[in-house]
Design an enzyme around this catalytic site. Structure first.
Site, mmCIF file in Angstrom:
data_model
loop_
_atom_site.group_PDB
_atom_site.id
_atom_site.type_symbol
_atom_site.label_atom_id
_atom_site.label_comp_id
_atom_site.label_asym_id
_atom_site.label_seq_id
_atom_site.Cartn_x
_atom_site.Cartn_y
_atom_site.Cartn_z
ATOM 1 N N SER A 245 61.510 -44.184 37.022
ATOM 2 C CA SER A 245 61.210 -42.584 37.107
ATOM 3 C C SER A 245 60.194 -42.745 38.143
ATOM 4 C CB SER A 245 60.083 -42.234 35.920
ATOM 5 O OG SER A 245 61.046 -42.357 34.672
ATOM 6 N N ASN A 246 59.996 -41.213 38.788
ATOM 7 C CA ASN A 246 58.847 -40.870 39.606
ATOM 8 C C ASN A 246 57.912 -40.005 39.091
ATOM 9 O OD1 ASN A 246 60.249 -42.425 41.899
ATOM 10 N ND2 ASN A 246 61.447 -40.622 42.015
#
Length: 820
Positions: A245-246
């Site tokens: 994820s970011n």
């Protein structure tokens, strides 16, 4: 304007309540004055997004269960089949499944043994019998009870034989569910960080001489070599695709003038198929509960989203949620192991599962599974053998007794500022192997890696790690995506994870020792450790939480530079600071940090090849055609990009699974400048030109032109329509990650940008948010919401959120379903 449709009879009380809420929203009156409807009500807006309103959490759960089943009943029924250890009974023992986060990692039979052992041991039931915080809070129980009613109601109304999704229409394994099914599903999600690397080793573990299908013995190697092989196996698994994820939180000092007080970008990279699909909804009890976002399908709470005043997301952390214990075994009686000078018998457990035989009859398969005081025995990790000979390896899972995550998410769903977020994380310690990134209306940006981490202090590790454990825990090889895995000396009981009085549960690390940071400019995470959540304020923490002072991945560099350059106005866009528009634009720019650092040198290496020829792997390859293509490429992974495929293949061959700092850079990594180093690829290094030649050869052998647009190969098919997909693998330093693989014999995205949400706050007024569910709300090919948002994702278009009652009521696609 599209006609608004009302499903079911809308009671006068519901109509009056909705009218009152709409009127009050228009004049700015507090929402608490408007009661919820007597019956759970689902309001569908564009793209099939349900806004569920009720007067109780049970009603919210009921609406969620009904709507989730309507969109994805086959995926949910398949999940309940898995957690009840019945895949072999209905689908046969040899099919493939994925209890963890990777695709098809084990057989149905192995999966069934894994979950049947958990069920036989009443792991979930024992947690349900405990009071909060270790057991579910009353609100959680109420919502899940409602969810079961809603799911079963949809199934009863529709009938198994009339399900529109052919994946499970008429199947015997589609049945009404119980609350225990839902809790077992939640528990499976919480423990999946252990399932992928260790499940097969646990269910196949057998003492020397036994006939079970134990992992093959590995040749005798040194502790350092064993650690290296394990690290390589884990890194290779992640290279094939794994969740990530970011998340970027921007505080008041990072916002453009007049754009608000704070902003959050949530960009999880989750699977596009199976039980880890996300699903979008809004859940509302007027004046008491209002949250919008997405959850892992089938969990009636929002896992990533926003309330009236707070927005948050999760990213996969660098903590290993498990540890191994090396136990010495008696060579004559290898099911006895040594602890504190005394031989202790292992616990044997007969586990049986039903299987579907080839002739259609049912059979029964039984295995003996083994465990110790520390946990189950395993004979492999991520496919690498851990032979049960002189010693054996036992697994302790930090999340095996964790249902607290449900409490965590329900508390996050009611947070009013980032301090509430920290409090929820600390008092539940329920988050499994995730960071949390959040922002609030007050202008704060929060990073917190507060989770169910093993209580392994640096001192404890130094005292108890085996030689192999030292090499693994300290990541001597520095391979990407390998967390600090511990292997402790199981001969000493003092080496078990100690209990901390400040932790919520036995064996967990004190939450106050886990890293967190609140700032007014920005914080973020892209699956690296906590060290550079903001590079202006590096964090320190116990080694078990991850590394520090080491090179960051290119995706982390891209995230930090994106934030810094936008706040400073150095990114080529107008103005300074973030606005909703430029944050969305930056995510979908699909810029490659790898190209920024290495493309010029790659072109130079190409142009410097004598006569354009390179001898590699016994082939004389003419690479001259590649030079102008790469020189003209714009560093982007858009669908029309030419040169991106060539560079991606070049980078794959050059990297070969190595950590970024091990590539041939002229300027090495410098911990004093971790965002900009290493840099300056060495164009004269043979590996650069040879990797380019291999890339050229690979594309030509595949029949792909070197200047082919990305859309020629990066596309998916939905109901016969091909949809091009932008983005790239995370190794290229592109924020918008997409990873392609084979799903049911067809090319598809396996992992990547899934639920994306950008939310901003102002000093007053409702949150402003835009979102995308990249694979759309439904896995059912006959649903109108099977690919509608996927097409938006392809076109880089976003869905403007409808959050207030006025906004929902104004939807031209509004459909209402009352569960009366």
């Amino acid at each position: 304007m599209a006609r608004r449709r009302v499903k079911g009879r809308l009671p006068i009380a519901v109509m009056a309540a909705m009218a009152l809420m709409s009127t009050m929203a228009a004049v700015g009156a507090p929402a608490a004055a408007a009661p919820g409807p007597d019956k759970p009500t689902i309001r569908y807006t564009e793209y099939g997004i349900p806004h569920i309103i009720a007067s109780t959490l049970g009603g919210i759960g009921e609406g969620y269960g009904y709507a989730a089943a309507k969109d994805n009943i086959c995926t949910l029924a398949d999940t309940y089949l898995m957690v009840n250890a019945q895949r072999s009974r209905y689908l046969g023992p040899d099919g493939r499944t994925s209890p963890g986060q990777n695709q098809n990692t084990t057989t149905n039979l192995n999966s069934d043994f894994y979950f049947q052992r958990i069920n036989d041991n009443r792991v979930v039931e024992r947690q349900l019998e405990q009071p909060a915080p270790n057991g579910p809070e009353p609100e959680v129980k109420e919502a899940i009870s409602g969810y079961v009613r809603g799911y079963n109601r949809y199934l009863a109304e529709t009938g198994v034989d009339n399900i529109s999704d052919p994946a499970c229409r008429g199947k015997a394994w589609v049945r009404p569910i119980t609350e225990l099914d839902v809790y077992r599903h939640a528990h499976a999600e919480i423990i999946m960080g252990v399932a992928d690397p260790l499940l097969e080793g646990e269910v196949n573990a057998a003492p020397p001489g036994a006939s079970a299908s134990a992992a093959p013995a590995a040749p005798a190697v040194s502790p350092e070599e064993t650690a290296a092989k394990i690290s390589e196996a884990i890194a290779a698994s992640h290279q094939q695709g794994a969740m990530g994820s970011n998340a970027l939180a921007v505080g008041s000092q990072g916002m453009s003038a007049g754009s608000g007080t704070s902003m959050l970008l949530a960009n999880p990279h989750f699977p596009w198929q199976g039980k880890n699909r996300m699903w979008q909804s809004q859940l509302t009890i007027p004046g008491k509960f209002n949250v919008s976002g997405a959850s892992l399908l089938g969990l009636p709470a929002v896992n990533i989203g926003h309330t009236d005043d707070v927005a948050w997301s999760h990213t996969v952390a660098t903590v290993a949620p498990f540890g191994l214990f090396d136990v010495q075994v008696d060579p004559l009686h290898p099911t006895n192991y040594l602890v504190d000078g005394a031989w202790t018998p292992m616990t044997s457990q007969q586990v049986g599962v039903d299987v579907l035989n080839p002739d259609g009859s049912l059979g029964r398969v039984t295995r003996t599974l083994w465990s110790t005081r520390y946990g189950p025995i395993t004979t492999s990790m991520q496919g690498y053998p851990l032979p049960w000979v002189v010693s054996a390896h036992a697994v302790r899972d930090a999340n095996m007794d964790n249902l607290r995550a449900l409490n965590t998410w329900f508390r996050l769903d009611q947070a009013k500022d980032v301090n509430d977020v920290v409090n929820a994380l600390e008092t539940t310690e329920g988050v499994p192997f995730f960071n949390t990134v959040a922002t609030d209306r007050k202008g704060n940006a929060l990073y917190a890696d507060i989770q169910a981490a093993p209580n392994i202090t640096d001192e404890h590790a130094q005292s108890c790690l085996t030689l192999t454990g030292q090499a693994l825990f300290n990541q001597v090889l520095r391979l990407p995506n390998v967390p600090p895995i511990s292997i402790f000396d199981g001969k000493r009981s003092e080496c078990d994870w100690p209990n901390d009085p400040n932790a919520v549960a036995p064996g967990l690390l004190d939450p106050h020792k886990q890293p967190r940071l609140i700032r007014s400019d920005f914080v973020g995470n892209a699956n690296d450790s906590a060290w550079l959540a903001n590079p202006d304020q590096p964090l320190s923490y116990p080694r078990v939480m991850g590394d520090s002072g080491t090179a960051r991945t290119l995706r982390t560099q891209e995230l930090i530079l994106t934030a810094r350059n936008r706040i400073d106005g150095n990114d080529g866009l107008p103005g300074r600071g973030f606005t909703p528009e430029n944050m969305r634009q930056l995510l979908f720019s699909d810029n490659s940090r790898a190209a920024d650092l290495a493309l010029n040198a790659t072109v130079s290496a190409c142009q410097g090849a004598p006569f354009g020829l390179v001898l590699v792997d016994g082939n004389l390859v003419n690479i001259s055609e590649a030079c102008p293509i790469l020189a003209a490429w714009n560093h982007k992974y858009g669908t029309d990009s030419r040169g991106s495929l060539l560079f991606e293949n070049f980078w794959y061959f050059l990297g070969n699974g190595q950590a970024i700092e091990k590539l041939p850079w002229r300027v090495p990594f410098d911990p004093k400048d971790p965002v900009h180093t290493p840099n300056s690829l060495d164009a004269g290094n043979d590996a650069v030109r040879n990797s380019l030649a291999r890339a050229v050869l690979a594309l030509r052998n595949a029949g792909i032109p070197l200047n082919a647009p990305l859309s020629d190969t990066q596309k998916i098919t939905r109901n016969g329509e091909q949809i091009p997909i932008h983005g790239a693998i995370h190794e290229l330093g592109v924020l918008n990650v997409v990873t392609f693989g084979t799903v049911d014999g067809k090319l598809d995205v396996t992992f990547g940008s899934s639920f994306i949400q950008q939310t901003s706050f102002t000093a007053d007024g409702p949150p402003r948010s835009a979102s995308l569910l990249a694979y759309s709300q439904s896995a059912n090919p006959n649903s109108p919401h099977y690919a509608d948002q996927t097409k938006l994702f392809s076109a880089r278009q976003w869905v403007t959120e409808r959050y207030t009652e006025d906004q929902i009521a104004a939807s031209p696609a509004l459909e209402i379903k009352v569960l009366d």
